[in-house]
Design a protein around this motif. Structure first.
Motif, mmCIF file in Angstrom:
data_model
loop_
_atom_site.group_PDB
_atom_site.id
_atom_site.type_symbol
_atom_site.label_atom_id
_atom_site.label_comp_id
_atom_site.label_asym_id
_atom_site.label_seq_id
_atom_site.Cartn_x
_atom_site.Cartn_y
_atom_site.Cartn_z
ATOM 1 N N TYR A 76 0.845 -1.198 0.000
ATOM 2 C CA TYR A 76 0.000 0.000 0.000
ATOM 3 C C TYR A 76 0.880 1.247 0.000
ATOM 4 O O TYR A 76 0.632 2.199 -0.757
ATOM 5 C CB TYR A 76 -0.904 -0.013 1.239
ATOM 6 N N TYR A 77 1.914 1.238 0.836
ATOM 7 C CA TYR A 77 2.803 2.408 0.907
ATOM 8 C C TYR A 77 3.719 2.509 -0.309
ATOM 9 O O TYR A 77 4.146 3.616 -0.670
ATOM 10 C CB TYR A 77 3.592 2.404 2.213
ATOM 11 N N ARG A 114 1.623 4.463 -2.471
ATOM 12 C CA ARG A 114 1.624 5.886 -2.110
ATOM 13 C C ARG A 114 2.837 6.598 -2.702
ATOM 14 O O ARG A 114 2.759 7.777 -3.072
ATOM 15 C CB ARG A 114 1.622 6.039 -0.583
ATOM 16 N N SER A 151 3.042 7.891 -7.065
ATOM 17 C CA SER A 151 1.945 8.832 -7.233
ATOM 18 C C SER A 151 1.517 8.933 -8.691
ATOM 19 O O SER A 151 2.231 8.503 -9.611
ATOM 20 C CB SER A 151 2.374 10.224 -6.747
ATOM 21 N N GLU A 191 -11.197 4.388 -8.214
ATOM 22 C CA GLU A 191 -11.806 5.191 -7.151
ATOM 23 C C GLU A 191 -13.309 4.925 -7.042
ATOM 24 O O GLU A 191 -13.883 4.973 -5.958
ATOM 25 C CB GLU A 191 -11.539 6.675 -7.408
ATOM 26 N N GLY A 241 -3.081 2.180 -2.636
ATOM 27 C CA GLY A 241 -2.193 3.218 -2.105
ATOM 28 C C GLY A 241 -2.095 4.413 -3.024
ATOM 29 O O GLY A 241 -2.072 5.565 -2.578
ATOM 30 N N THR A 262 -4.323 5.602 -5.067
ATOM 31 C CA THR A 262 -5.544 6.417 -5.016
ATOM 32 C C THR A 262 -5.819 6.934 -3.605
ATOM 33 O O THR A 262 -6.840 7.577 -3.364
ATOM 34 C CB THR A 262 -6.761 5.599 -5.496
ATOM 35 N N LYS A 263 -4.888 6.636 -2.691
ATOM 36 C CA LYS A 263 -4.980 7.109 -1.304
ATOM 37 C C LYS A 263 -6.281 6.680 -0.631
ATOM 38 O O LYS A 263 -6.952 7.465 0.037
ATOM 39 C CB LYS A 263 -4.816 8.629 -1.256
ATOM 40 N N PRO A 323 -8.486 5.428 2.158
ATOM 41 C CA PRO A 323 -8.293 5.572 3.608
ATOM 42 C C PRO A 323 -7.773 4.274 4.231
ATOM 43 O O PRO A 323 -8.286 3.191 3.932
ATOM 44 C CB PRO A 323 -9.698 5.918 4.119
#
Length: 200
Positions: free
Chosen positions: A69-70, A73, A76, A107, A132, A134-135, A137
């Motif tokens: 996931y990170y 992030r 990007s 999303e 990650g 699409t950030k 939560p």
């Protein structure tokens, strides 16, 4: 590879299972099918229990998913757009619009995608990366990943316990399942690519 996986599980029990599943999530070539079905078999003649194997394997799954996931992030949308704008994009014939479409699609259906894909070979680990990117939560990501991983782990561990010493028979059918999934994914990817080019 299979021999040392089984040796680690025999030696370290729950800890070995959690560690192997975490690694499997980061490096998909390590087969979760072997780890989980053999873990189920171990419950038939050791102190390990089905609940314990499912629990520790799920902890390992979530830990590995968090790492990816990170990674997502870090990858990007802006970085992807730079890649697409360069040689990589020209070779693959991708445009910035393709990234926008893919991100928007994820999303819109990200929740169900993460949940379902945790039960699908090949993509079950990699789905953490777009989550990650699409950030999504973290709380929602952890909940969906935990539920999806638990279902996958529960099915294979129970099959391993049911088949007992014949647990390796399950791998034959899982290989066929994985191959079918791979073919379907390739067809979908090619179809989506052709469709997007036709619309252009």
């Amino acid at each position: 590879m299979q021999a040392w996986i089984l040796e680690i599980m025999n030696t370290f029990g729950y800890l070995g299972i959690a560690l192997l599943i975490m690694i499997e999530n980061i490096f998909p070539p390590i087969p979760s099918e072997v780890i989980l079905t053999f873990g189920g078999f171990l419950t038939t003649y050791t102190h390990l229990t089905v609940f314990g194997v499912v629990l520790t394997s799920t902890i390992g799954s979530v830990a590995g998913a968090i790492i990816l996931y990170y990674v997502g992030r870090l990858l990007s949308k802006e970085r992807l757009e730079k890649l697409v704008a360069g040689k990589v994009g020209k070779i693959l014939r991708f445009k910035q619009e393709d990234i926008d479409k893919a991100m928007n699609r994820f999303e819109r259906s990200g929740n169900s995608t993460v949940l379902v894909c945790r039960c699908v070979p090949i993509v079950r680990s990699l789905i953490s990366i777009p989550a990650g990117m699409t950030k999504m939560p973290m709380g929602r990501f952890l909940l969906l990943t935990t539920i999806g991983s638990s279902v996958w782990n529960m099915i294979l561990v129970n099959l391993g316990a049911f088949f007992g010493a014949s647990w390796e028979k399950i791998l034959f059918y899982m290989d066929h399942y994985s191959n079918i999934v791979l073919i379907v994914l390739m067809i979908c990817a090619v179809s989506a690519f052709v469709y997007s080019k036709m619309k252009d």
